[in-house]
Design a protein around this motif. Structure first.
Motif, mmCIF file in Angstrom:
data_model
loop_
_atom_site.group_PDB
_atom_site.id
_atom_site.type_symbol
_atom_site.label_atom_id
_atom_site.label_comp_id
_atom_site.label_asym_id
_atom_site.label_seq_id
_atom_site.Cartn_x
_atom_site.Cartn_y
_atom_site.Cartn_z
ATOM 1 N N GLU A 130 0.814 -1.221 0.000
ATOM 2 C CA GLU A 130 0.000 0.000 0.000
ATOM 3 C C GLU A 130 0.842 1.264 0.000
ATOM 4 O OE1 GLU A 130 -2.691 -0.242 3.245
ATOM 5 O OE2 GLU A 130 -3.344 -2.246 2.715
ATOM 6 N N ASP A 131 1.950 1.270 0.777
ATOM 7 C CA ASP A 131 2.740 2.487 0.905
ATOM 8 C C ASP A 131 3.457 2.862 -0.376
ATOM 9 O OD1 ASP A 131 1.971 2.777 3.509
ATOM 10 O OD2 ASP A 131 3.714 1.708 4.326
ATOM 11 N N SER A 132 3.777 1.884 -1.232
ATOM 12 C CA SER A 132 4.510 2.226 -2.447
ATOM 13 C C SER A 132 3.651 3.003 -3.424
ATOM 14 C CB SER A 132 5.053 0.954 -3.108
ATOM 15 O OG SER A 132 3.989 0.180 -3.601
ATOM 16 N N LYS A 133 2.333 2.920 -3.296
ATOM 17 C CA LYS A 133 1.453 3.668 -4.187
ATOM 18 C C LYS A 133 1.456 5.158 -3.873
ATOM 19 C CE LYS A 133 -1.542 -0.284 -4.874
ATOM 20 N NZ LYS A 133 -2.838 -0.854 -4.606
ATOM 21 N N LYS A 134 1.926 5.507 -2.682
ATOM 22 C CA LYS A 134 1.939 6.909 -2.283
ATOM 23 C C LYS A 134 3.085 7.673 -2.924
ATOM 24 C CE LYS A 134 0.017 5.852 2.232
ATOM 25 N NZ LYS A 134 0.304 5.793 3.652
ATOM 26 N N GLY A 135 4.070 6.963 -3.486
ATOM 27 C CA GLY A 135 5.181 7.646 -4.120
ATOM 28 C C GLY A 135 6.373 7.825 -3.220
ATOM 29 N N THR A 136 6.269 7.450 -1.956
ATOM 30 C CA THR A 136 7.416 7.588 -1.076
ATOM 31 C C THR A 136 8.138 6.280 -0.923
ATOM 32 O OG1 THR A 136 6.058 7.155 0.861
ATOM 33 C CG2 THR A 136 6.383 9.453 0.241
ATOM 34 N N GLY A 137 7.471 5.157 -1.156
ATOM 35 C CA GLY A 137 8.111 3.862 -1.002
ATOM 36 C C GLY A 137 8.446 3.606 0.443
ATOM 37 N N SER A 138 7.857 2.600 1.017
ATOM 38 C CA SER A 138 8.062 2.364 2.436
ATOM 39 C C SER A 138 9.392 1.713 2.728
ATOM 40 C CB SER A 138 6.928 1.502 2.979
ATOM 41 O OG SER A 138 6.929 0.252 2.324
ATOM 42 N N GLY A 139 9.985 1.038 1.746
ATOM 43 C CA GLY A 139 11.214 0.328 2.000
ATOM 44 C C GLY A 139 12.449 1.108 1.610
ATOM 45 N N ILE A 140 12.281 2.222 0.920
ATOM 46 C CA ILE A 140 13.434 3.010 0.531
ATOM 47 C C ILE A 140 13.305 4.384 1.157
ATOM 48 C CG2 ILE A 140 13.843 1.721 -1.596
ATOM 49 C CD1 ILE A 140 12.513 3.914 -3.170
ATOM 50 N N GLY A 141 14.426 5.027 1.367
ATOM 51 C CA GLY A 141 14.421 6.317 2.050
ATOM 52 C C GLY A 141 14.281 7.503 1.131
ATOM 53 N N VAL A 142 13.933 7.264 -0.122
ATOM 54 C CA VAL A 142 13.847 8.348 -1.092
ATOM 55 C C VAL A 142 12.524 8.258 -1.849
ATOM 56 C CG1 VAL A 142 16.351 8.492 -1.356
ATOM 57 C CG2 VAL A 142 15.048 6.995 -2.849
ATOM 58 N N ASN A 143 12.235 9.264 -2.637
ATOM 59 C CA ASN A 143 11.018 9.274 -3.441
ATOM 60 C C ASN A 143 11.108 8.183 -4.504
ATOM 61 O OD1 ASN A 143 9.514 10.265 -5.993
ATOM 62 N ND2 ASN A 143 8.599 11.408 -4.299
ATOM 63 N N SER A 144 10.128 7.302 -4.525
ATOM 64 C CA SER A 144 10.176 6.161 -5.450
ATOM 65 C C SER A 144 10.059 6.598 -6.908
ATOM 66 C CB SER A 144 9.090 5.146 -5.111
ATOM 67 O OG SER A 144 7.809 5.708 -5.279
ATOM 68 N N ALA B 237 24.112 10.179 -9.276
ATOM 69 C CA ALA B 237 22.846 10.852 -8.970
ATOM 70 C C ALA B 237 22.541 10.662 -7.495
ATOM 71 C CB ALA B 237 21.727 10.277 -9.825
ATOM 72 N N TYR B 238 22.169 11.739 -6.839
ATOM 73 C CA TYR B 238 21.805 11.725 -5.426
ATOM 74 C C TYR B 238 20.343 12.107 -5.305
ATOM 75 C CZ TYR B 238 26.884 12.206 -4.972
ATOM 76 O OH TYR B 238 28.231 12.042 -5.091
ATOM 77 N N ILE B 239 19.543 11.232 -4.730
ATOM 78 C CA ILE B 239 18.148 11.560 -4.449
ATOM 79 C C ILE B 239 18.115 11.940 -2.979
ATOM 80 C CG2 ILE B 239 15.781 10.734 -4.465
ATOM 81 C CD1 ILE B 239 16.780 8.725 -6.655
ATOM 82 N N LEU B 240 17.737 13.187 -2.719
ATOM 83 C CA LEU B 240 17.952 13.784 -1.412
ATOM 84 C C LEU B 240 16.737 13.799 -0.497
ATOM 85 C CD1 LEU B 240 20.039 16.786 -2.755
ATOM 86 C CD2 LEU B 240 20.893 14.640 -1.807
ATOM 87 N N GLY B 241 15.622 13.244 -0.931
ATOM 88 C CA GLY B 241 14.466 13.284 -0.051
ATOM 89 C C GLY B 241 13.318 12.454 -0.558
ATOM 90 N N THR B 242 12.208 12.543 0.155
ATOM 91 C CA THR B 242 11.033 11.756 -0.192
ATOM 92 C C THR B 242 10.011 12.543 -1.006
ATOM 93 O OG1 THR B 242 10.018 12.312 1.916
ATOM 94 C CG2 THR B 242 11.266 10.260 1.819
#
Length: 169
Positions: free
Chosen positions: A52-66, A110-115
């Motif tokens: 469910e959380d991956s549909k939000k675009g934040t990805g629950s298992g990763i610390g960055v915006n999916s 490439a550095y992804i710096l946030g969610t």
């Protein structure tokens, strides 16, 4: 000598989490909602590829915006991948030599710096080298707009992925 060992046996199956028993609350088996509420030792969930959380675009298992993560991988897919860390949000490519300019090569980090899906959540570093002899490479200046073009391409792809996911629901 073995005084510390007890002669009485312990039934380890009675403890929570054992393979032969199910988790119980007030004598009843736990429901999925109760299991989810309790969480795990890894936090509420550890889901890299769905849920469910991956549909939000934040990805629950990763610390960055999916969306930024997938967009970066998509955008840099023409280059060989050296390493990718979804928890730290770092993607490093190996050296890539374009077919039209065989005397120069590029490497990107490439550095992804946030969610959040924002322009300041992605930073790209581009490295360029030119061939100065057989198997001899020298660092060279990267054209000023190259970094901005890469970041814009990643953001455009991330926005498209977000739009596609919203219309799929």
């Amino acid at each position: 000598m073995l005084a510390g060992c007890s002669s009485s046996s312990v039934d380890y199956d009675q403890f929570p989490g054992s393979a032969n028993t199910d988790e119980r609350v007030n004598g009843r088996a736990m429901t999925r909602a109760q299991e989810k509420e309790r969480g795990t030792v890894f936090g509420d969930s550890l889901s890299l590829f769905g849920g469910e959380d991956s549909k939000k675009g934040t990805g629950s298992g990763i610390g960055v915006n999916s969306f930024l993560w997938r967009a970066t991988l998509d955008t840099l897919s023409f280059m060989p991948l050296n390493s990718a860390d979804p928890f730290g949000g770092v993607i490093i490519t190996d050296w890539y030599t374009p077919g039209e300019t065989p005397n120069e090569r590029f490497k990107l980090t490439a550095y992804i710096l946030g969610t959040a899906l924002r322009s300041d959540a992605i930073k790209v570093s581009v490295f360029r080298q030119v061939n100065v002899g057989p198997n001899q490479w020298q660092d060279a200046v990267v054209e000023p707009g190259t970094v901005t073009s890469m970041e814009d391409a990643i953001l455009t792809r991330a926005r498209q992925l977000r739009i596609d996911s919203a219309t799929a629901e």
